[in-house]
Design a protein around this motif. Structure first.
Motif, mmCIF file in Angstrom:
data_model
loop_
_atom_site.group_PDB
_atom_site.id
_atom_site.type_symbol
_atom_site.label_atom_id
_atom_site.label_comp_id
_atom_site.label_asym_id
_atom_site.label_seq_id
_atom_site.Cartn_x
_atom_site.Cartn_y
_atom_site.Cartn_z
ATOM 1 N N ARG A 296 60.054 46.200 112.625
ATOM 2 C CA ARG A 296 58.740 46.067 112.002
ATOM 3 C C ARG A 296 58.766 44.765 111.207
ATOM 4 N NH1 ARG A 296 58.229 49.307 115.217
ATOM 5 N NH2 ARG A 296 57.301 51.389 115.119
ATOM 6 N N ALA B 177 56.668 43.083 107.318
ATOM 7 C CA ALA B 177 56.457 44.251 106.461
ATOM 8 C C ALA B 177 57.586 44.366 105.446
ATOM 9 C CB ALA B 177 56.367 45.520 107.307
ATOM 10 N N ASP C 170 52.306 47.703 104.994
ATOM 11 C CA ASP C 170 51.252 47.667 106.003
ATOM 12 C C ASP C 170 50.634 49.052 106.214
ATOM 13 O OD1 ASP C 170 53.356 48.918 107.255
ATOM 14 O OD2 ASP C 170 53.539 47.469 108.888
ATOM 15 N N THR D 44 55.813 51.382 104.045
ATOM 16 C CA THR D 44 55.788 49.922 104.035
ATOM 17 C C THR D 44 54.411 49.426 103.610
ATOM 18 O OG1 THR D 44 55.305 49.987 106.420
ATOM 19 C CG2 THR D 44 57.584 49.635 105.771
#
Length: 421
Positions: free
Chosen positions: A212, A215, A234, A232
């Motif tokens: 990911r 993030a 996001d 996270t």
């Protein structure tokens, strides 16, 4: 027989400190050598902690720099599990933090290393949040990875640097599910730049690692005191049974700072300022290893290197300088990694923004190649991936500072040695 007229004290029982003690004796120093280590284990090497030892392929005893009996046999006074909390530069003493014992020094070496950076988010006090810096950390993490693999558990790693990726590879070999959270757009972004980071991203994806990018962790969620998931920035939530914080390391400069030694600003990498002879702003105090920021004329820069080779070579260089020998510490930085079936060696120094192109020799798709970071036709750094016995040639190219023909550099049929004038 030890001559007590002179006492050299080494604070820090890692590779740099242990090799410095070894060098003092090898160079004929007959005074007292006192080595102070804040861990209870004998001095050891750190690369196996995220490689062979973590994978269960190397025994615990294989990590130690010397056999336990070596220290007494060589009249090195080893103090394990002891901390130093004060340096008195006027009296030339160090003070043990546990009982206040004062030890006099004629020369002092700071080899205090670095410590893992901590996540500053809720949930870091949960059981299942790990760091990897010490042998005890590796022993715990080894057991965790074994259980995660057996139970199909999830490991979330914050950070896609060298430690993060090496642990990701180990975790996948144990059979654990792995998610890596990284704020940069590629792995190893600050080390390799965007051009080569994707090579490692694809390698790990082929082995089932999920990334990911872009993030950051904002929270570690728990249940009954145990890690359950991570969140996270996001807006995503990822399952987790364990979390590894692998967001870098900070030089351990508190002792040097309290002693009034000159330091490098944290924004510039931090560390204790030393000259080419690894002397600090106090001529009777030296520094080596992860904590030392030294000038490297080859790159017209002051750098701090956290890798094994710097400790291996820096400790002995500092020891020779303590003995009054002429020392110029100017080694080309070097490090290596092993991940799955990929082996890599990197020589040089080319942070993002310092180069204008990357030249590839070989087949990056097959992960058998050498990458060169170039500025104005000169080689700043080289990374050989699954190509061996070329480190000396790469370092010779870097040291030559010669302008090279990039077409010849990219051609595997042109010997690298022929490009060095």
């Amino acid at each position: 027989m030890v001559d007590a007229d002179q006492t050299f004290v080494i604070v820090g029982g890692g590779l740099a400190g242990a090799k410095a003690a070894e060098t003092l004796r090898a160079e004929g120093f007959s005074g007292r050598v006192i080595l102070i280590c804040d861990e209870r284990d004998h001095p050891y090497e750190r690369p196996p902690l995220s490689k062979g030892f973590l994978l269960g392929k190397e025994e615990r005893d294989s990590v130690f720099v010397h056999e336990p009996g070596w220290y007494a046999q060589n009249d090195v006074e080893l103090h394990l599990g002891q901390t130093v909390d004060r340096i008195d530069r006027t009296a030339k003493t160090v003070r043990f933090g546990d009982d206040g014992t004062l030890v006099h020094y004629d020369k002092l070496l700071l080899a205090t290393g670095a410590e893992p950076r901590r996540l500053d988010i809720p949930g870091t006090d949960l059981v299942g949040v790990h760091h990897l810096r010490r042998l005890a950390h590796a022993e715990r993490l080894k057991g965790v990875l074994h259980h995660l693999g057996r139970d199909n558990g999830h490991l979330v790693i914050a950070g896609a640097g060298w430690i993060g990726l090496e642990v990701a590879a180990a975790a996948r070999e144990y059979g654990a599910e792995v998610t890596v959270i990284e704020p940069h757009p590629t792995p190893l972004h600050s080390a390799l730049g965007p051009e080569l980071g994707n090579v490692f991203a694809e390698l790990h994806r082929e082995h089932g690692v999920r990334f990911r990018f872009g993030a950051r962790l904002t929270e570690i969620v728990g249940q009954d005191g145990m890690v359950l998931a991570v969140r996270t920035d996001d807006g995503e939530e990822h399952p987790a049974h364990a979390v590894l914080a692998a967001i870098g390391a900070a030089p351990r400069v508190a002792l040097a700072e309290s002693a009034g030694l000159e330091l490098v600003d944290r924004a510039q990498g931090g560390g204790v300022v030393v000259d080419a002879g690894l002397r600090t702003s106090d001529p009777d105090i030296h520094a080596a290893g992860d904590v030392a920021s030294f000038p490297l004329a080859l790159f017209d820069a002051r750098i701090r290197v956290e890798h094994w080779a710097n400790a291996l070579n820096g400790g002995p260089a500092a020891a020779r300088a303590m003995l009054g020998k002429e020392v110029t510490y100017d080694r080309v930085p070097y490090f290596f990694t092993d991940q799955y079936d990929l082996g890599m060696e990197y020589s040089g120094w080319a942070p993002p923004g310092s180069y204008d192109q990357v030249v590839i020799r070989g087949d990056a798709g097959k992960r058998e190649f050498i990458a060169f970071w170039i500025k104005e036709g000169r080689v700043l750094a080289g990374m050989n991936v699954n190509v061996w016995d070329v480190t000396e040639q790469i370092q010779n190219l870097i040291r030559s500072q010669a302008q090279v023909n990039t077409e010849s550099l990219a051609d595997p049929h042109v010997p690298l040695a022929s490009l060095v004038p």
